[in-house]
Design a protein around this motif. Structure first.
Motif, PDB file in Angstrom:
ATOM      1  N   LEU A  46      44.174  30.906  46.956  1.00 12.41           N
ATOM      2  CA  LEU A  46      43.075  30.427  46.120  1.00 12.41           C
ATOM      3  C   LEU A  46      42.639  31.483  45.110  1.00 12.41           C
ATOM      4  O   LEU A  46      42.306  31.181  43.960  1.00 12.41           O
ATOM      5  CB  LEU A  46      41.889  30.028  46.998  1.00 12.41           C
ATOM      6  N   VAL A  47      42.634  32.740  45.555  1.00  8.74           N
ATOM      7  CA  VAL A  47      42.229  33.826  44.662  1.00  8.74           C
ATOM      8  C   VAL A  47      43.195  33.957  43.486  1.00  8.74           C
ATOM      9  O   VAL A  47      42.784  34.175  42.336  1.00  8.74           O
ATOM     10  CB  VAL A  47      42.136  35.144  45.446  1.00  8.74           C
ATOM     11  N   ASN A  48      44.486  33.816  43.762  1.00  6.06           N
ATOM     12  CA  ASN A  48      45.512  34.089  42.765  1.00  6.06           C
ATOM     13  C   ASN A  48      45.868  32.883  41.908  1.00  6.06           C
ATOM     14  O   ASN A  48      46.603  33.030  40.929  1.00  6.06           O
ATOM     15  CB  ASN A  48      46.783  34.602  43.456  1.00  6.06           C
ATOM     16  N   CYS A  49      45.400  31.682  42.270  1.00 11.35           N
ATOM     17  CA  CYS A  49      45.718  30.513  41.449  1.00 11.35           C
ATOM     18  C   CYS A  49      44.708  30.374  40.309  1.00 11.35           C
ATOM     19  O   CYS A  49      43.569  30.832  40.410  1.00 11.35           O
ATOM     20  CB  CYS A  49      45.745  29.241  42.288  1.00 11.35           C
ATOM     21  N   SER A  50      45.122  29.711  39.272  1.00 10.44           N
ATOM     22  CA  SER A  50      44.251  29.531  38.112  1.00 10.44           C
ATOM     23  C   SER A  50      43.194  28.479  38.406  1.00 10.44           C
ATOM     24  O   SER A  50      43.452  27.476  39.077  1.00 10.44           O
ATOM     25  CB  SER A  50      45.086  29.112  36.895  1.00 10.44           C
ATOM     26  N   THR A  51      41.992  28.718  37.875  1.00 12.36           N
ATOM     27  CA  THR A  51      40.914  27.746  38.094  1.00 12.36           C
ATOM     28  C   THR A  51      41.159  26.450  37.324  1.00 12.36           C
ATOM     29  O   THR A  51      40.477  25.457  37.573  1.00 12.36           O
ATOM     30  CB  THR A  51      39.577  28.359  37.657  1.00 12.36           C
ATOM     31  N   GLN A  52      42.111  26.453  36.388  1.00  6.23           N
ATOM     32  CA  GLN A  52      42.417  25.249  35.637  1.00  6.23           C
ATOM     33  C   GLN A  52      43.424  24.356  36.350  1.00  6.23           C
ATOM     34  O   GLN A  52      43.606  23.206  35.977  1.00  6.23           O
ATOM     35  CB  GLN A  52      42.969  25.641  34.240  1.00  6.23           C
ATOM     36  N   TYR A  54      43.782  22.261  38.849  1.00  4.63           N
ATOM     37  CA  TYR A  54      43.005  21.502  39.830  1.00  4.63           C
ATOM     38  C   TYR A  54      43.889  20.882  40.911  1.00  4.63           C
ATOM     39  O   TYR A  54      43.454  20.697  42.043  1.00  4.63           O
ATOM     40  CB  TYR A  54      42.198  20.412  39.109  1.00  4.63           C
ATOM     41  N   GLU A  55      45.116  20.545  40.548  1.00  4.64           N
ATOM     42  CA  GLU A  55      46.007  19.917  41.529  1.00  4.64           C
ATOM     43  C   GLU A  55      46.339  20.890  42.653  1.00  4.64           C
ATOM     44  O   GLU A  55      46.317  20.528  43.836  1.00  4.64           O
ATOM     45  CB  GLU A  55      47.286  19.450  40.836  1.00  4.64           C
ATOM     46  N   LEU A  56      46.628  22.155  42.318  1.00  2.00           N
ATOM     47  CA  LEU A  56      46.934  23.159  43.336  1.00  2.00           C
ATOM     48  C   LEU A  56      45.694  23.488  44.158  1.00  2.00           C
ATOM     49  O   LEU A  56      45.763  23.634  45.380  1.00  2.00           O
ATOM     50  CB  LEU A  56      47.476  24.425  42.668  1.00  2.00           C
ATOM     51  N   ILE A  57      44.534  23.577  43.475  1.00  2.00           N
ATOM     52  CA  ILE A  57      43.293  23.902  44.184  1.00  2.00           C
ATOM     53  C   ILE A  57      42.934  22.797  45.179  1.00  2.00           C
ATOM     54  O   ILE A  57      42.518  23.065  46.312  1.00  2.00           O
ATOM     55  CB  ILE A  57      42.146  24.134  43.180  1.00  2.00           C
ATOM     56  N   ASP A  63      37.186  20.711  48.279  1.00  2.00           N
ATOM     57  CA  ASP A  63      36.436  20.486  47.029  1.00  2.00           C
ATOM     58  C   ASP A  63      36.245  21.829  46.329  1.00  2.00           C
ATOM     59  O   ASP A  63      36.381  22.893  46.959  1.00  2.00           O
ATOM     60  CB  ASP A  63      35.088  19.828  47.325  1.00  2.00           C
ATOM     61  N   PHE A  64      35.929  21.776  45.033  1.00  2.00           N
ATOM     62  CA  PHE A  64      35.813  23.011  44.256  1.00  2.00           C
ATOM     63  C   PHE A  64      34.743  22.837  43.185  1.00  2.00           C
ATOM     64  O   PHE A  64      34.689  21.820  42.494  1.00  2.00           O
ATOM     65  CB  PHE A  64      37.162  23.345  43.616  1.00  2.00           C
ATOM     66  N   ASP A  65      33.872  23.863  43.069  1.00  2.00           N
ATOM     67  CA  ASP A  65      32.839  23.898  42.029  1.00  2.00           C
ATOM     68  C   ASP A  65      33.221  25.008  41.061  1.00  2.00           C
ATOM     69  O   ASP A  65      33.016  26.203  41.348  1.00  2.00           O
ATOM     70  CB  ASP A  65      31.475  24.176  42.657  1.00  2.00           C
ATOM     71  N   PRO A  66      33.795  24.655  39.884  1.00  2.00           N
ATOM     72  CA  PRO A  66      34.253  25.712  38.962  1.00  2.00           C
ATOM     73  C   PRO A  66      33.111  26.540  38.392  1.00  2.00           C
ATOM     74  O   PRO A  66      33.275  27.716  38.071  1.00  2.00           O
ATOM     75  CB  PRO A  66      34.990  24.927  37.869  1.00  2.00           C
ATOM     76  N   GLY A  67      31.916  25.926  38.238  1.00  2.20           N
ATOM     77  CA  GLY A  67      30.795  26.673  37.683  1.00  2.20           C
ATOM     78  C   GLY A  67      30.336  27.779  38.615  1.00  2.20           C
ATOM     79  O   GLY A  67      30.056  28.902  38.171  1.00  2.20           O
ATOM     80  N   ARG A  68      30.260  27.509  39.873  1.00  5.29           N
ATOM     81  CA  ARG A  68      29.825  28.498  40.850  1.00  5.29           C
ATOM     82  C   ARG A  68      31.003  29.248  41.460  1.00  5.29           C
ATOM     83  O   ARG A  68      30.792  30.178  42.245  1.00  5.29           O
ATOM     84  CB  ARG A  68      29.036  27.800  41.973  1.00  5.29           C
ATOM     85  N   LYS A  69      32.239  28.806  41.089  1.00  4.47           N
ATOM     86  CA  LYS A  69      33.455  29.389  41.641  1.00  4.47           C
ATOM     87  C   LYS A  69      33.388  29.384  43.172  1.00  4.47           C
ATOM     88  O   LYS A  69      33.539  30.397  43.849  1.00  4.47           O
ATOM     89  CB  LYS A  69      33.655  30.819  41.134  1.00  4.47           C
ATOM     90  N   PHE A  71      34.516  27.302  46.752  1.00  3.88           N
ATOM     91  CA  PHE A  71      35.492  26.420  47.389  1.00  3.88           C
ATOM     92  C   PHE A  71      34.887  25.852  48.668  1.00  3.88           C
ATOM     93  O   PHE A  71      34.282  26.584  49.454  1.00  3.88           O
ATOM     94  CB  PHE A  71      36.777  27.188  47.722  1.00  3.88           C
ATOM     95  N   TYR A  72      35.089  24.551  48.869  1.00  3.64           N
ATOM     96  CA  TYR A  72      34.515  23.870  50.026  1.00  3.64           C
ATOM     97  C   TYR A  72      35.627  23.515  51.023  1.00  3.64           C
ATOM     98  O   TYR A  72      36.688  23.013  50.634  1.00  3.64           O
ATOM     99  CB  TYR A  72      33.777  22.599  49.595  1.00  3.64           C
ATOM    100  N   PHE A  73      35.334  23.760  52.292  1.00  2.24           N
ATOM    101  CA  PHE A  73      36.280  23.446  53.372  1.00  2.24           C
ATOM    102  C   PHE A  73      35.528  22.728  54.488  1.00  2.24           C
ATOM    103  O   PHE A  73      34.466  23.199  54.919  1.00  2.24           O
ATOM    104  CB  PHE A  73      36.910  24.724  53.948  1.00  2.24           C
TER     105      PHE A  73
END
Length: 439
Positions: A46-52, A54-57, A63-69, A71-73
């Motif tokens: 997760l750290v090394n993948c791009s925030t853009q 979304y499919e990999l994330i 779930d993922f909140d890009p504004g707050r960076k 990650f939800y599990f």
């Protein structure tokens, strides 16, 4: 000295080089450098993948909140608190109250290898895996008892019915009656064997020798016929005859049956001149003595005796220590007793090997009195020897009793867990059947 920063539970936005994870409602701020120590783990990906991307994330988290960076599990936060330790301490400890099997699934989800577990947790995990295997085996046995396969032949159905009748006392009322009858035959046979040695109950044969009373011999014959029929039927109905024949309890059963027929053949089928041979007579007496092995047949019908056997197997280390302590003490005190008693003219200690007997009965506090010291130093040595014997015997007793209690309680828990597992399987199969009927 540089120290690894600990995870932070603060709220708000993340700084540079940080990510936030929300595990079941618990928010932690983690450092990217720390997570990269295990580059193949899910958090490092997760750290090394791009925030853009979304499919990999979305494939790595729920779930993922890009504004707050952030990650939800949807995972267990208590298990994650243990798993996160691997990034900081290079090892993981399973905390009490967490199911070890579920924890392994959590480690698999977070892509952490099992080698990160500490040695104490590995042993605890292996113990739980063994318990699960035992539960699975018990469930398998219960399902085999409940299973009714209509495709098998009539002979196989009879074989399965006979096997349950002789080996599963709890399967039906006739099986319980047969188990009780077998238990009574064992007791009767043991009592008859003991009563047959009483001179008042023996009779004189044609040669003037005392032999067993004919009535006791008849009862013994009936018992042996029962044991023989039981063994043959169990062998014939056994699904795995080689495993049956090599089982310890079945070997004991065979040993209790075999002497009767050997003595019978030597007595009635052998010639008179052959029976007069001293070696043959000694062999017959030895075979008769082997009848005492039938008392071990009680273990097949007693769960308590079986538990005691397994507990003693688990206590071999403690029993070995006991024998070592006693062996050292016997050697030392017998040598001291022999040396100290040499000054007395009427000494009973003729040699050190002969003194072993005195040391054994003294350290075990039996004290027959056939050999005893007569000098003052010898008596002091005897006092110290039986005090040391009491201590040596008492030390391993508590671990052995503890192993027995633990194993007994464990077997009860496993049996209950196996029954619950079968009930759950029946409920699931019932629900699936109802769903199919609705559809």
């Amino acid at each position: 000295m540089w120290t690894i920063p600990k995870p932070n539970y603060r709220t708000g936005l993340c700084d540079e080089g940080e990510i936030a994870v929300n595990i079941g409602g618990v928010r932690l701020v983690l450092f990217e450098d720390v997570l990269n120590r295990y580059p193949e783990s899910r958090l490092a990906e997760l750290v090394n993948c791009s925030t853009q991307n979304y499919e990999l994330i979305s494939s790595l988290c729920d779930d993922f909140d890009p504004g707050r960076k952030e990650f939800y599990f949807d995972r267990d936060p208590d298990s994650f608190k243990c798993i996160i330790d691997v990034y900081y301490f290079d090892e993981i400890h399973i905390k009490s109250g967490i199911c070890p099997i579920c924890f392994l699934k959590e480690m698999e989800f977070w892509k952490i290898d099992q080698s990160a577990l500490d040695e104490c947790c590995k042993s605890y995990l292996s113990e739980k895996e063994e318990e699960l295997k035992e539960i699975a085996n018990k469930v398998k046995v219960i399902l085999e008892d409940l299973e009714v396969d209509q495709c098998i032949t009539r002979i196989q159905r009879c074989q399965r019915f006979l096997w349950k009748l002789l080996e599963k006392p709890g399967s039906s009322l006739p099986a319980r009656i047969i188990a009780i009858a077998s238990f009574l035959f064992i007791l009767i046979s043991a009592v008859v064997m003991c009563m047959g040695t009483i001179p008042e109950l023996q009779v004189t044969d044609s040669e003037g020798k005392l032999v067993e009373h004919p009535t006791l011999e008849a009862i013994e014959t009936v018992c042996m016929l029962w044991f023989t029929a039981e063994y043959v039927l169990r062998l014939a109905s056994s699904p795995n005859k080689l495993r049956f024949a090599l089982s310890i309890m079945n070997i004991i059963d065979f040993m209790t049956i075999m002497p009767f027929y050997v003595v019978l053949s030597l007595t009635y089928l052998g010639t008179t001149s052959m029976m007069e041979l001293v070696n043959v007579q000694q062999a017959v007496q030895a075979l008769r003595i082997m009848r005492i092995a039938r008392i071990f047949k009680l273990a097949r019908h007693s769960a308590g005796l079986q538990t005691l056997t397994y507990a003693l197997k688990r206590s071999l280390k403690e029993l070995g220590l006991l024998l070592m302590y006693m062996g050292v003490g016997i050697f030392v005190f017998s040598a001291l007793a022999y040396t100290m008693e040499q000054s007395h003219p009427e000494t009973l200690f003729r040699s050190i090997p002969q003194s072993f007997w005195w040391a054994i009965i003294t350290m075990t506090t039996v004290g027959y009195g056939d050999i005893y010291p007569k000098t003052t130093l010898g008596k002091c040595n005897a006092a110290v020897s039986f005090l040391c014997g009491v201590i040596a015997i008492a030390l391993p007793i508590h671990p052995i009793i503890n192993n027995f209690v633990i194993f007994y309680n464990k077997q009860k828990v496993l049996e209950t867990a196996a029954k619950h597992e079968v009930e759950l399987m029946e409920l699931k199969s019932g629900r699936q059947a109802r769903r199919k009927s609705r559809n």
